[in-house]
Design a protein around this motif. Structure first.
Motif, mmCIF file in Angstrom:
data_model
loop_
_atom_site.group_PDB
_atom_site.id
_atom_site.type_symbol
_atom_site.label_atom_id
_atom_site.label_comp_id
_atom_site.label_asym_id
_atom_site.label_seq_id
_atom_site.Cartn_x
_atom_site.Cartn_y
_atom_site.Cartn_z
ATOM 1 N N PRO A 149 8.566 -6.624 -4.349
ATOM 2 C CA PRO A 149 8.926 -5.853 -2.958
ATOM 3 C C PRO A 149 7.602 -6.319 -2.466
ATOM 4 O O PRO A 149 6.883 -6.345 -3.244
ATOM 5 N N THR A 150 7.597 -6.168 -1.602
ATOM 6 C CA THR A 150 6.005 -6.492 -0.195
ATOM 7 C C THR A 150 5.364 -5.178 0.059
ATOM 8 O O THR A 150 4.762 -5.330 0.312
ATOM 9 N N ASP A 177 12.217 -11.947 7.087
ATOM 10 C CA ASP A 177 11.433 -11.169 7.421
ATOM 11 C C ASP A 177 10.863 -10.382 6.404
ATOM 12 O O ASP A 177 10.096 -10.634 5.795
ATOM 13 N N ARG A 178 11.268 -9.503 5.588
ATOM 14 C CA ARG A 178 9.795 -8.238 4.906
ATOM 15 C C ARG A 178 10.481 -8.318 3.726
ATOM 16 O O ARG A 178 10.229 -7.936 2.786
ATOM 17 N N GLY A 179 11.383 -9.151 3.467
ATOM 18 C CA GLY A 179 11.852 -9.096 2.218
ATOM 19 C C GLY A 179 12.614 -8.067 1.646
ATOM 20 O O GLY A 179 12.933 -7.770 1.762
ATOM 21 N N ARG A 180 12.027 -7.960 0.036
ATOM 22 C CA ARG A 180 12.752 -6.582 -0.372
ATOM 23 C C ARG A 180 11.403 -5.509 -0.475
ATOM 24 O O ARG A 180 10.074 -5.853 -0.818
ATOM 25 N N VAL A 181 11.431 -3.697 0.177
ATOM 26 C CA VAL A 181 10.622 -3.152 -0.403
ATOM 27 C C VAL A 181 11.131 -1.781 -0.697
ATOM 28 O O VAL A 181 13.103 -1.961 -0.956
ATOM 29 N N ARG A 182 10.276 -1.344 -1.300
ATOM 30 C CA ARG A 182 10.958 0.429 -2.351
ATOM 31 C C ARG A 182 10.989 0.508 -1.445
ATOM 32 O O ARG A 182 12.243 2.221 -1.513
ATOM 33 N N ASP A 183 10.374 0.966 -0.350
ATOM 34 C CA ASP A 183 10.371 2.408 0.723
ATOM 35 C C ASP A 183 11.089 1.573 1.899
ATOM 36 O O ASP A 183 10.436 1.120 2.421
ATOM 37 N N ASP A 184 12.285 2.077 2.485
ATOM 38 C CA ASP A 184 12.836 1.371 3.641
ATOM 39 C C ASP A 184 12.580 2.358 4.893
ATOM 40 O O ASP A 184 12.897 3.026 6.106
#
Length: 322
Positions: A149-150, A177-184
């Protein structure tokens, strides 16, 4: 064309695809591929797996053909979905964009390529598409694919991963875009941007824009004009810095970014598209934008004198204006 697994595959996914789709010399499967690469990949992805930026904004998400059972989705159902669309989804009717024969071509391509054979279709980051030695970005790959995650804490990344994250956020994020993140919680708001990848400059074309990707790169070369006035020279700089992103440095609208847009940017060189255009009308179009197109209003970005300089340059470089 290129070949990833021994079979010829279309690698120019946008502008040229319309021509390829109509070429009777190509096998039906390749004509279907050309239609898919032009009309369908934005939501369903190059590999039919719906892993796209557009898909991340859609609810319900587009169908993942790679995980579709051919016994549970008939060819007839697919033909009807393309013809009439799917209610309560982003899948619209393509009856006004594709002929019945083209609908059959693209449906048969999807069934064979993705649903039955589970293939990856055309690769995007190829030499032919302007990405020679793409492996040089390998440190950023885990962030593009979502493996890491980024927003991972810095202390959980090693030196190579930190370098990859910096590279991803500097060069890849514009398309991925931002790829995968843990906190949306922090939702990114989509907005138009006007900078090309990797600091590319139309004034100093780099190899990835003028070699293997010459079908697009040739449109990123400005015409050589002798004896320009000071106003025209200013207009040239303004055009390259602000307009060439969509219209191409040669004014054709047939560059890489222009190939994504519908309707495509005006070909400023084409008498049929510029017939009746005057300096006053062009100035108004630049100031206020053009309704029903991707041409924005520039009156709050450029001064009146700068717009006059743009008009002067366009009239000198591409089409004589009265």
């Amino acid at each position: 064309m290129t070949t990833d697994a021994g079979a010829a595959q279309v690698t120019a996914p946008h502008y040229e695809s319309l021509t390829l789709a109509a070429d009777p010399r190509l096998p039906p499967h390749e004509r279907g591929r050309a239609i898919y690469n032009y009309r369908c990949y934005f939501c369903h992805g190059y590999s039919g797996d719906a892993r796209t930026l557009a898909a991340s904004y859609l609810d319900p998400v587009p169908r993942n053909f790679q995980k579709t059972d051919p016994e549970k989705l008939s060819r007839q159902d697919m033909l009807e979905a393309v013809r009439f669309g799917k209610p309560d989804t982003a899948m619209k009717s393509f009856a006004d964009l594709l002929t019945p024969a083209e609908i059959e071509l693209v449906v048969d391509f999807i069934r064979q390529e993705f649903i039955i054979d589970k293939k990856a279709n055309t690769r995007y980051h190829t030499k032919e598409n302007g990405w020679e030695n793409h492996e040089r970005y390998a440190a950023a790959f885990p962030f593009a694919t979502g493996e890491i995650p980024t927003d991972a804490p810095d202390d959980q990344l090693n030196a190579e991963q930190r370098r990859g994250l910096k590279l991803f956020m500097k060069t890849c994020v514009a398309c991925h875009d931002r790829g995968r993140v843990r906190d949306d919680a922090d939702v990114w708001r989509p907005r138009p941007v006007s900078y090309p990848r990797n600091g590319y400059s139309h004034r100093e074309p780099r190899p990835d824009a003028v070699s293997s990707a010459s079908i697009y790169g040739k449109h990123d070369v400005s015409p050589r004009i002798e004896g320009m006035t000071a106003q025209e020279k200013l207009g040239e700089k303004l055009f390259v810095d602000n307009c060439a992103f969509c219209h191409g440095a040669d004014g054709s609208g047939q560059n890489w970014i222009g190939s994504f847009l519908e309707p495509r940017p005006r070909d400023l060189r084409n008498p049929e598209e510029m017939v009746g255009m005057t300096r006053a009308e062009l100035k108004r179009s630049i100031q206020r934008g053009v309704e029903g197109t991707k041409m924005p209003a520039w009156e709050s970005v450029l001064s009146d004198a700068q717009i006059d300089a743009l008009v002067a340059y366009i009239g000198r470089a591409f089409y004589p204006l009265n």
